[in-house]
Design an enzyme around this catalytic site. Structure first.
Site, PDB file in Angstrom:
ATOM      1  N   HIS A  57       7.972 -54.039  13.929  1.00 50.89           N
ATOM      2  CA  HIS A  57       7.281 -53.341  15.023  1.00 50.89           C
ATOM      3  C   HIS A  57       5.793 -53.190  14.690  1.00 50.89           C
ATOM      4  O   HIS A  57       4.926 -53.425  15.539  1.00 50.89           O
ATOM      5  CB  HIS A  57       7.815 -51.917  15.208  1.00 50.89           C
ATOM      6  N   LYS A  92      23.534 -41.167  24.216  1.00 51.12           N
ATOM      7  CA  LYS A  92      24.361 -41.198  23.010  1.00 51.12           C
ATOM      8  C   LYS A  92      23.577 -40.773  21.771  1.00 51.12           C
ATOM      9  O   LYS A  92      24.156 -40.631  20.698  1.00 51.12           O
ATOM     10  CB  LYS A  92      25.035 -42.557  22.828  1.00 51.12           C
ATOM     11  N   ARG A 132      11.775 -61.790  18.869  1.00 48.99           N
ATOM     12  CA  ARG A 132      12.343 -62.305  17.614  1.00 48.99           C
ATOM     13  C   ARG A 132      13.078 -63.619  17.824  1.00 48.99           C
ATOM     14  O   ARG A 132      13.313 -64.335  16.866  1.00 48.99           O
ATOM     15  CB  ARG A 132      13.290 -61.258  17.023  1.00 48.99           C
ATOM     16  N   SER A 174      15.741 -52.123  13.808  1.00 46.07           N
ATOM     17  CA  SER A 174      15.988 -50.755  13.340  1.00 46.07           C
ATOM     18  C   SER A 174      17.453 -50.592  12.940  1.00 46.07           C
ATOM     19  O   SER A 174      17.761 -49.930  11.951  1.00 46.07           O
ATOM     20  CB  SER A 174      15.637 -49.748  14.429  1.00 46.07           C
TER      21      SER A 174
HETATM   22  P1  ADP Z   1      14.827 -51.338  21.861  1.00 43.77           P
HETATM   23  O1  ADP Z   1      14.536 -49.889  21.919  1.00 43.77           O
HETATM   24  O2  ADP Z   1      14.458 -52.099  23.097  1.00 43.77           O
HETATM   25  O3  ADP Z   1      16.189 -51.683  21.323  1.00 43.77           O
HETATM   26  P2  ADP Z   1      13.081 -51.442  19.646  1.00 43.77           P
HETATM   27  O4  ADP Z   1      12.602 -50.077  19.862  1.00 43.77           O
HETATM   28  O5  ADP Z   1      13.796 -51.720  18.380  1.00 43.77           O
HETATM   29  O6  ADP Z   1      13.883 -52.000  20.830  1.00 43.77           O
HETATM   30  O7  ADP Z   1      11.867 -52.456  19.717  1.00 43.77           O
HETATM   31  C1  ADP Z   1      10.872 -52.368  20.675  1.00 43.77           C
HETATM   32  C2  ADP Z   1      10.165 -53.682  20.791  1.00 43.77           C
HETATM   33  O8  ADP Z   1       9.836 -54.183  19.509  1.00 43.77           O
HETATM   34  C3  ADP Z   1      10.984 -54.786  21.470  1.00 43.77           C
HETATM   35  O9  ADP Z   1      10.095 -55.537  22.272  1.00 43.77           O
HETATM   36  C4  ADP Z   1      11.446 -55.655  20.348  1.00 43.77           C
HETATM   37  O10 ADP Z   1      11.597 -56.992  20.747  1.00 43.77           O
HETATM   38  C5  ADP Z   1      10.290 -55.513  19.389  1.00 43.77           C
HETATM   39  N1  ADP Z   1      10.714 -55.722  18.010  1.00 43.77           N
HETATM   40  C6  ADP Z   1      11.688 -55.084  17.358  1.00 43.77           C
HETATM   41  N2  ADP Z   1      11.810 -55.540  16.100  1.00 43.77           N
HETATM   42  C7  ADP Z   1      10.858 -56.508  15.963  1.00 43.77           C
HETATM   43  C8  ADP Z   1      10.483 -57.382  14.903  1.00 43.77           C
HETATM   44  N3  ADP Z   1      11.129 -57.371  13.730  1.00 43.77           N
HETATM   45  N4  ADP Z   1       9.464 -58.248  15.120  1.00 43.77           N
HETATM   46  C9  ADP Z   1       8.841 -58.271  16.309  1.00 43.77           C
HETATM   47  N5  ADP Z   1       9.169 -57.500  17.350  1.00 43.77           N
HETATM   48  C10 ADP Z   1      10.160 -56.615  17.190  1.00 43.77           C
END
Ligand code: ADP
Length: 164
Positions: A17, A41, A91, A128
């Site tokens: 992120h 949840k 990703r 995450s």
């Molecule tokens: P969500 O809440 O939609 O499940 P996250 O909060 O984990 O997703 O991630 C938010 C954004 O960050 C999404 O656009 C996701 O594609 C991007 N993202 C998450 N992990 C990575 C990573 N390792 N590399 C690049 N982008 C990421």
């Protein structure tokens, strides 16, 4: 002044992120990191914990603002914040399949475009949920998160296998 929005739940924020947010900050004048509230949840970390992880990791960049998204459509929040573009990390194909309908709907609803940045190759497997799974069994997550998040995960999962 161009304003970008990078939304997510960040439960917790990973180096994947952070790489996307920092790259967005090199392209746009201001980047608003929009932290979504926990779904019904619930999540592992509270909203204020997730915000504090982001503030700790990004305090060196004054052009980045970290904000909680109220319980409303993301594009309504984006409009209120005068956002020009939504930035998302991709990703792989699974992210694309998930993100494309949202990007199209968001543009139809608000006219706001979504721009995709390809994930760093060394973080393209990182999520995450993967970090939480490793931390739950006391694995080493230092490659994937900041020291502050690592410590918080250690405190959260004091006994191996505790589910949160
Ligand atoms: P969500 O809440 O939609 O499940 P996250 O909060 O984990 O997703 O991630 C938010 C954004 O960050 C999404 O656009 C996701 O594609 C991007 N993202 C998450 N992990 C990575 C990573 N390792 N590399 C690049 N982008 C990421």
């Amino acid at each position: 002044m161009s304003i970008a929005l990078t939304p997510g739940s960040f439960d917790p924020v990973t180096r994947g992120h952070l790489a996307i947010i920092r790259r967005a900050a090199t392209i746009f004048d201001t980047v608003i990191v929009a932290v979504a509230q926990n779904s019904s949840k619930g999540g592992t970390f509270s909203l204020s914990e997730r915000i504090s992880f982001l503030e700790d990791a990004l305090h060196d960049l004054p052009s980045i603002q970290i904000k909680e998204v109220p319980r409303q459509l993301l594009v309504e929040f984006a409009r209120d914040e005068k956002v020009d573009v939504i930035v998302k990390g991709l990703r792989g194909a699974t992210d694309f399949d998930y993100e494309l309908p949202m990007a199209l709907a968001n543009r139809q609803l608000s006219g706001i475009e979504t721009i995709f940045l390809p994930a760093e190759s060394h973080f393209s497997h990182l999520s995450s949920s993967l970090v939480r799974e490793i931390a739950r069994y006391h694995g080493d997550v230092s490659l994937f998160v900041t020291p502050f998040v690592e410590q918080a995960l250690r405190e959260k999962f004091v006994s191996p296998g505790i589910s949160q």
